[in-house]
Design an enzyme around this catalytic site. Sequence first.
Site, short mmCIF file in Angstrom:
data_model
loop_
_atom_site.label_atom_id
_atom_site.label_comp_id
_atom_site.label_asym_id
_atom_site.label_seq_id
_atom_site.Cartn_x
_atom_site.Cartn_y
_atom_site.Cartn_z
N ASN A 1 -36.11 -115.15 28.26
CA ASN A 1 -35.02 -114.79 27.36
C ASN A 1 -35.37 -113.45 26.74
OD1 ASN A 1 -33.93 -117.28 27.91
ND2 ASN A 1 -34.21 -118.12 25.85
N PHE B 1 -22.15 -114.40 20.06
CA PHE B 1 -22.80 -113.94 21.29
C PHE B 1 -21.95 -114.22 22.53
CE2 PHE B 1 -26.60 -113.69 18.68
CZ PHE B 1 -27.40 -112.74 19.32
N ASN C 1 -37.07 -124.49 25.86
CA ASN C 1 -36.52 -123.18 25.54
C ASN C 1 -37.32 -122.56 24.40
OD1 ASN C 1 -34.27 -121.09 25.58
ND2 ASN C 1 -34.24 -121.72 23.43
N GLU C 2 -37.92 -121.41 24.65
CA GLU C 2 -38.57 -120.62 23.61
C GLU C 2 -39.47 -121.43 22.69
OE1 GLU C 2 -35.73 -118.26 21.48
OE2 GLU C 2 -35.05 -117.20 23.28
N GLN D 1 -25.58 -126.01 19.81
CA GLN D 1 -24.79 -124.84 19.45
C GLN D 1 -23.31 -124.96 19.81
OE1 GLN D 1 -28.05 -122.11 21.19
NE2 GLN D 1 -27.20 -120.91 19.51
N GLU E 1 -31.65 -115.95 29.51
CA GLU E 1 -30.75 -115.49 28.43
C GLU E 1 -30.87 -113.98 28.29
OE1 GLU E 1 -31.19 -117.27 24.54
OE2 GLU E 1 -31.35 -119.27 25.41
N GLU F 1 -24.85 -120.06 15.77
CA GLU F 1 -26.00 -119.19 15.98
C GLU F 1 -27.10 -119.50 14.95
OE1 GLU F 1 -27.24 -117.45 18.26
OE2 GLU F 1 -28.67 -116.25 17.15
N TRP F 2 -27.57 -120.75 14.97
CA TRP F 2 -28.69 -121.21 14.15
C TRP F 2 -28.52 -120.79 12.68
CZ3 TRP F 2 -30.19 -124.89 17.09
CH2 TRP F 2 -30.18 -124.72 18.47
N ARG G 1 -26.14 -122.70 32.75
CA ARG G 1 -27.34 -123.25 32.11
C ARG G 1 -26.91 -123.95 30.83
NH1 ARG G 1 -31.37 -120.38 28.14
NH2 ARG G 1 -32.81 -122.10 27.82
N TRP H 1 -26.13 -114.79 27.84
CA TRP H 1 -25.99 -115.58 26.62
C TRP H 1 -24.91 -114.92 25.80
CZ3 TRP H 1 -27.80 -120.23 25.12
CH2 TRP H 1 -27.45 -120.63 23.82
N HIS I 1 -33.81 -127.78 23.86
CA HIS I 1 -33.35 -126.56 23.21
C HIS I 1 -33.29 -126.84 21.70
CE1 HIS I 1 -31.29 -122.53 24.13
NE2 HIS I 1 -31.43 -122.57 22.82
N TYR J 1 -33.75 -109.92 24.68
CA TYR J 1 -32.62 -109.30 23.99
C TYR J 1 -32.89 -107.88 23.52
CZ TYR J 1 -30.48 -113.94 23.68
OH TYR J 1 -29.91 -115.15 23.98
#
Length: 512
Positions: free
Chosen positions: A340, A481, A201-202, A52, A415, A472-473, A109, A465, A155, A342
């Site tokens: 993480n 962000f 990650n996730e 990213q 995050e 952002e993908w 991180r 984050w 990630h 949100y």
Amino acid sequence: MIQQQTLLTRQVVVILLLLALISSLISAASLANTNIPFPKDFRFGAATAAYQIEGAYKEDGRGLSIWDTWSHIPGKIYNNQTGDIADDHYHKVKEDIALMKSLGVKNYRMSISWPRILPTGLLKHGINQKGIDYYNMEINELVRNGINVAVTLYHWDLPQYLQDTYGGWLNSKETVQAFRDFSDICFAHFGDRVKDWITFNEPFITSVLGHGCNDWAPGLGCGSSPAGNSSNMPYMAAHSQLLAHAHAVKVYRDKYQQDQQGRIGITLNSNFYYPLTNTKEDYEACERALLFGFGWFADPVFFGDYPQVMKDFVEGNRLPLFTEQEKRLLKGSVDFIGLNHYTSNYIGNRKSPLPPVNQRTFNDDQRTEGSSYKNGVPIGPKAESDWLFVYPPGIRSMLNWIQKRYNPQMIYVTENGVDAPGESSMPISQALNDTFRVNYLHDYLTEVSNAVMQDGVNVKAYFVWSMMDNFEWTNGYSCRFGVVFVDYNSPNLTRYVKNSAKWYSELVKPYN
Ligand code: PNW
């Protein structure tokens, strides 16, 4: 006449001064108070991920990852944007660290790009020394500036070669072995300075979006192939990542932990869920959604196996089984659990009939239906991203849920943050005045504080984050962000400090 004119000028000047005073008072007031109680040794930081921010996607021997491939497919990413350059952090790493230092960020991180270290993903094809050198330089620079380093090993940037040759995470043998080798190399080269390791990650997102036909790299699960479809692929991808996690943890514990004195864990994402109606069925649906999302990965790493409700509901042998040896390897395989978080949303029990077993997707299997709205009213203000609605109490409930089910020694919020609406389409000066984000962080951190100070939840660290705006993908650079603004229109990608960074800087001061 002249006198009259001077009087008029004076009046204008006085009015202008007054306006300036008022507006500065307003913007000071909009910086919500930073006096939120946390234990003295609580760790505050900021987070990013390699793909990213780094850019330099073909430089110094870096191999390609599935996100390079994916972002180069026309139509997959907002405006066909890619991470080729991103924030050019690869070349600006020293100034970015200096900025972090100036903001008083003491914990960072970051993630390591696997194909920078191993261009094909495989040890047998050789280590890329320039990749090792780069991360050594970065980690040294962080340590030199008094910043503690937490590293995510995966990630989402799987080496493309592993995808092409073995099917990536659909393959639970070669890819798992490759990840184990990659982790070993990272522990060996960087572990003397890295005190927190996050294996994945996730994995939920990789599994469900990436392997459930959801327009996410590697873009699998659509239609039917010999390897399967969206009915079984998400479960296979999750299974491999869990095994890879467990093997990496074993390597760390067997070979490095005693000397290096670090900690290792995994980062899982979850929203919190509130019942659509006040019925037993909808409450149960919320619990089920938590178990299908967070529990899918947390139950194996704490207890050694998938949640019972998944074994019951994922019919047709689509949920892979762990051997007894694998269960032992998984059980207790974290020193901390990363969260993480949100947003929150509403969940109800599924009403529509289920498709035949071999056509069921992950979402069907849960037998829930969800929405950010109830009776047409959103759960909270909408951010820029379509999935993100602000609901601060959700993080306190989520943390309590984790503490109650798993009783972990340490939880890190790895995050939490928000993309303020419209930030990409307003003048920079306006974007820097990000009251929406300041309020979000203030309100979410207040709830994290409540979880720690009032409920006794073992949260030990919090990473916002993100340190700076980034790729952002699938939303490309349209969603921001960062607490630091990156001007993608300026040739050298100038960074500007947003008000939220100033606010966060104030907040973390007593803990430095
Ligand atoms: C996380 N969703 O991803 C990632 O770890 C970050 O890399 C990312 O930038 C950040 O959250 C903000 O999106 C998510 O659709 C991606 O619910 C998608 C979702 C959630 C988290």
